[in-house]
Scaffold this active site. Structure first.
Site, PDB file in Angstrom:
ATOM      1  N   ARG A 130      22.543  18.032  40.204  1.00  0.00           N
ATOM      2  CA  ARG A 130      23.636  17.680  39.290  1.00  0.00           C
ATOM      3  C   ARG A 130      23.507  16.239  38.792  1.00  0.00           C
ATOM      4  NH1 ARG A 130      28.887  19.529  38.867  1.00  0.00           N
ATOM      5  NH2 ARG A 130      28.725  20.770  40.779  1.00  0.00           N
ATOM      6  N   ASP A 151      29.613  15.844  45.543  1.00  0.00           N
ATOM      7  CA  ASP A 151      30.667  15.085  44.875  1.00  0.00           C
ATOM      8  C   ASP A 151      31.223  13.999  45.790  1.00  0.00           C
ATOM      9  OD1 ASP A 151      31.617  16.961  46.606  1.00  0.00           O
ATOM     10  OD2 ASP A 151      33.058  17.866  45.228  1.00  0.00           O
ATOM     11  N   ARG A 205      32.904  19.825  54.683  1.00  0.00           N
ATOM     12  CA  ARG A 205      33.295  18.590  54.001  1.00  0.00           C
ATOM     13  C   ARG A 205      33.906  17.587  54.983  1.00  0.00           C
ATOM     14  NH1 ARG A 205      32.826  19.523  48.509  1.00  0.00           N
ATOM     15  NH2 ARG A 205      34.317  18.028  47.726  1.00  0.00           N
TER      16      ARG A 205
END
Length: 967
Positions: free
Chosen positions: A775, A881, A924
């Site tokens: 990404r 992210d 996460r």
């Protein structure tokens, strides 16, 4: 109404009897016979009364219903004055027989059924007409919407024409041409033979009188040539260079962008002259093994020369040029840190060559010419975060620590300048009545370091590397005492500095005003260490207590940045030496290498196109901006000014002076009046400078930076229809330069897949492998500073995207986006973080599934982020992210910016994504804690506000418009 029937007729027909007809029944038949007949009729009537009444009622009901419905549809309004009893409108049934009446009733039933069918047909026709009317009304509304849409498009085209006219006028009026990357100017000959210079001339060397700038033009790119240490050995007989150092140096320099193989093109010539070791010492792999061997079998004093370098061999190097100009002599210490060979060139005539080493005498060091580097104590390269300690807590067990011993005790060259008072005061301070703990040892217990035969007097290191590391990890500050006998730098002192920075102990350098620290021309050591003169020794404790936690952690963080980027490995040291010399000459670094994009389609395949859906995501009555031709962001505009004007920032804030980037998020903005006076090119102020809202706002970008566009990067994996829908929604989006689709699947797209024609180029790129790190690959096809990173199932309106773009233009160094998340502290364990996506009034992350960021951070993510973090992203197929938020907050020390009230951004009806899995959140949680461990702290910062447009929820007059209708 009364009704009677006459049954005297032989035919049996019923005759109505009207009392007012004037006939006399008594005159025709006898009275008795009449009475008997009447009785018989009554009996028969009673027998048929109930069926007759039922049939009569059914008939009357059907006729009445038919008359009413007919009157409603076809007949004119009923005239009340002409109304009469219902029986007057019907036939006379008195003369009918029962069979005829039955037939008539059946006929009426058939008529009723026929009428019902006709009624249903009429109702169907009525419904069809109503449906047609509804469709026509809908068509009218669609035509109205189309009219508004076309009017909006016309206004947008008018704005586009106006913007094109402005750009044309700017091109005509421009008096400064666009700067393109200039042609590289390289020398094409070897250095000319010059006369040798004396020691006195060499001692006064500076860049202006001993360096040949003609070989180093500003456009040369700073080419560097390395003498092969195996072919050009300048050591005396019996000495050689450490094999690890030779091999590693050649390997790391091979990765450097400035290295050239042709000596005629070189600006500078690197010569590896040390660390020179005795040949019998080369069999020992490291300095600790050497110390153990010497403890077991002490080495007898050897009759060696003071200098292990054969100077004549140095002078005979093929490109020496007689005086050694533009030559750099690398004497890198690694194993024998207390040996005199760390300053092997002392009292040697190095002529005009630049000396790079870790030990210098005061009268030997040439400021601004020679270069001080720490010893090479780390690995060849790679991740080094495992060597570092956590930055928190700010206060550790010991306030101040020092372990060392002066060896040898006596130095024939002079006395110890550190008088007994300083040592006595430090001892008293450690034993004084205070709650602070000190660990100050001025004698090694036990004595683990063996004294070298040719050692120079200095504060030697005590214990092993692991024991010193453990002590420093428990120390808030680390004391560093200066070397003796007028030396401006010593290898042991710089080794202490290296170890302190590695372990997060803030260095306290006593006598710093008499010293020279590594790379002092570029590094601001005041941001990483406490520099004190010796006269302040009595105020040392007070100063250490006065440092607040925020300043302490800032010093520790800056020290770790310096250690990781410039000192930690052979690769870091070599790159820093070359970058320091290049920065000294004002030559820009080499451009950062982009990732070359490879299309997922072959050169002969032409993908099928389809018309995009129009008007699904934009309000037709809202004009959001002009449709412009593609306009890439100007690149490499500050090549020759950024490292001249912002060299300190590049070395100390951005910590990346090694490459030149097309643009930076830290580029300065012009003053407001400059946009109208002299520097107006490219600026599009609102209302041409008057300001405004509504139409004036949508016609121009405004802001503090010239006009620009953005690129959308979409990462996708085998969800073709979802991707096509997302691409179709981008049709007509203003300021969109290009869409880059990163095809993460190993399978190519289907040949019959129809790609929507959205008015801008769509580049579909093949990913190297299936990784979420793709990404953030800095592809060369991304030609704008602004990058909108979105998931393939992200559903954003055009006004949301454009508002986010406008906000990002004011916060170019931050992540600006829509879905906000935060890291929550685990109060139960009190030692870890949790990832949290619940609604909150405080956030610390903006997910890059729908966020703007600068392309500069894509370079940093790909080339400078620790490999361990990217590996963790691949392991979990998650958390990229979070890693980007960590990186940006680490560089800027600022939180992200959330825009609009949008909390989620998934499109309705899209397939379930990986984020819906419960293990997704567990991973996460682990990512946040692992990333904090790699960085040494958690760089995420909290924020409690979001950005909305200025006139949002503001009452304005009815004849005025807001910036955005819904934002």
């Amino acid at each position: 109404m009364s009704l009677a029937f006459d049954l005297s007729n032989s035919g049996g027909a019923y005759q109505p009897l009207d009392s007012g007809s004037g006939k006399d029944a008594s005159a025709a038949v006898p009275q008795r016979h009449a009475m008997s007949m009447r009785v018989s009729w009554i009996r028969q009537w009673r027998r048929y009364k109930l069926p007759a009444l039922v049939l009569m009622m059914m008939f009357l009901m059907s006729c009445l219903a038919y008359r009413i419905m007919g009157a409603e549809q076809d007949a004119p309004p009923t005239d009340l004055h002409r109304s009469s009893p219902l029986l007057d409108a019907y036939e006379d049934f008195s003369a009918m027989r029962a069979g005829d009446l039955k037939m008539r009733i059946e006929e009426m039933v058939r008529i009723k059924s026929t009428v019902s069918v006709e009624l249903r047909e009429l109702e169907s026709r009525r419904q069809k007409l109503q449906s047609d009317i509804s469709q026509y009304n809908q068509k009218i509304e669609e035509l109205k919407q189309e009219l508004l849409r076309e009017q909006t498009e016309l206004e947008r085209l008018k704005m586009s024409v106006e913007q094109a006219q402005v750009a044309q006028r700017e091109a005509v009026q421009r008096n400064t041409p666009d700067l393109a990357l200039p042609r590289t100017l390289l020398p094409n000959s070897l250095p000319q033979k010059m006369n040798t210079v004396s020691t006195g001339v060499a001692a006064s060397c500076a860049m202006h009188n001993c360096f040949d700038h003609s070989r180093c033009s500003l456009t040369s790119g700073f080419p560097v040539y390395l003498y092969d240490p195996d072919e050009h050995n300048v050591q005396r007989t019996g000495y050689d260079i450490d094999g690890f150092l030779k091999t590693t140096l050649k390997q790391t320099l091979g990765y450097n962008a400035h290295i050239v193989r042709d000596p005629t093109q070189a600006c500078i010539y690197l010569v590896l002259v040390g660390e020179a070791l005795l040949e019998q010492d080369l069999l020992r792999n490291n300095r600790y093994a050497a110390q153990e061997a010497e403890q077991q079998q002490p080495t007898a004093p050897s009759q060696t020369h003071d200098c292990p370098i054969e100077m004549q061999k140095l002078y005979n190097l093929p490109y020496w040029g007689g005086d050694g100009r533009n030559h750099v002599l690398l004497n890198l210490a690694r194993r024998d840190l207390c040996s005199r060979r760390t300053n092997a060139l002392l009292q040697q005539n190095t002529m005009r060559a630049i000396v790079v080493q870790s030990a210098f005498e005061l009268d030997q060091f040439r400021p601004g010419y020679d270069l001080i580097v720490p010893p090479i104590l780390g690995p060849p390269g790679g991740d080094v975060w495992q060597e570092c300690a956590s930055m928190v807590p700010a206060r550790r067990k010991y306030l101040l620590s020092f372990q060392g011993e002066m060896r040898p005790k006596t130095d024939p060259q002079g006395s110890n300048p550190l008088d007994d008072f300083i040592l006595e005061h430090l001892t008293d301070m450690s034993k004084g009545p205070t709650q602070d703990q000190f660990e100050l040892q001025f004698q090694c217990v036990p004595a683990t370091e063996q004294q070298e035969v040719d050692s120079v007097s200095d504060w030697t290191l005590c214990g092993s590397d692991s024991s010193r590391k453990q002590l420093l990890k428990d120390s808030t500050f680390a004391l560093i005492l200066p070397p003796l006998n007028g030396r401006v730098a010593s290898t042991l002192m710089l080794a202490r500095l290296y170890e302190a920075l590695r372990s997060g102990a803030v260095p306290v350098i006593l006598g710093a005003d008499e010293l020279r620290l590594p790379y002092a021309e570029t590094l601001d050591w005041r941001r990483a260490a406490l520099l004190m003169p010796k006269a302040r020794i009595t105020e040392l404790h007070f100063l250490l207590r006065a440092v607040q936690d925020a300043d302490l952690l800032l010093l520790r963080r800056q020290g770790r940045l310096i250690w990781e980027r410039y000192l930690s490995s052979v690769q870091a040291t070599v790159d820093t030496v070359i970058a320091s010399l290049r920065d000294r000459l004002g030559i820009p670094p080499r451009p950062v290498p982009p990732v070359v994009a490879q299309s997922v389609f072959n050169s002969t395949f032409i993908p099928l196109k389809s018309d995009p859906p129009v008007g699904l995501d934009t309000e037709p009555e809202e004009s959001l901006g002009p449709i412009e031709p593609p306009y890439p962001s100007p690149a490499f505009r500050r090549n020759y000014t950024i490292l001249r004007m912002q060299s300190k920032e590049a070395w100390n804030d951005w910590v990346d002076p090694f490459y030149m980037y097309p643009q930076l998020p830290f580029d300065p903005a012009l003053p407001s009046d400059a946009k109208f006076i002299g520097s107006h090119t490219g600026f599009r102020p609102i209302g041409k400078g008057i300001g405004g809202a509504g139409k004036e706002f949508s016609e121009a970008l405004g802001g503090n930076y010239p006009r620009e566009q953005f690129t959308i990067v979409i990462l996708t994996y085998e969800r073709e229809q979802v991707l096509m829908d997302s691409l179709g929604r981008l049709y007509g989006l203003p300021y969109l330069h290009k869409v880059v689709v990163v095809w993460n699947s190993p399978k190519p797209p289907l040949d019959d897949l129809r790609w929507p024609d959205i008015g801008v180029p769509v580049a579909v790129l093949r990913a190297p492998r299936n990784s979420l790190n793709n990404r953030f690959l800095p592809f060369d096809v991304i030609e704008t500073e602004a990058v909108l990173s979105v998931d393939d199932d992200a559903h954003l309106r055009h006004d949301e995207i454009l508002f986010g773009f406008r906000v990002w233009r004011e916060h170019r160094d931050r992540v600006v986006g829509f879905p906000g998340r935060y890291h929550a502290w685990d109060v139960s364990s009190n030692n870890m973080w949790h990832y949290n996506s619940n609604y909150s009034c405080e956030l610390s992350m903006v997910l890059t599934g729908a966020a703007f960021l600068h392309k500069y951070y894509m370079y940093l993510y790909t080339y400078h982020l620790p490999q361990a973090i990217r590996d963790k992203v691949d392991e979990y197929m998650n958390c990229e992210d979070i890693a980007m938020n960590f990186l940006v907050s680490h560089i800027t020390r600022r939180p992200p910016v959330k825009v609009t009230s949008r909390w989620t951004f998934r499109c309705p009806g899209c397939p379930v994504s990986l984020s819906e899995d419960d293990t997704h959140f567990q991973e996460r949680h682990k990512c946040i804690n692992f990333f904090s461990q790699v960085f040494g702290y958690t760089p995420l910062l909290n924020t409690q506000y979001r950005a909305d447009s200025i006139l949002f929820k503001t009452r304005i007059p009815h004849d005025k418009q807001k910036c955005f209708k819904y934002i």
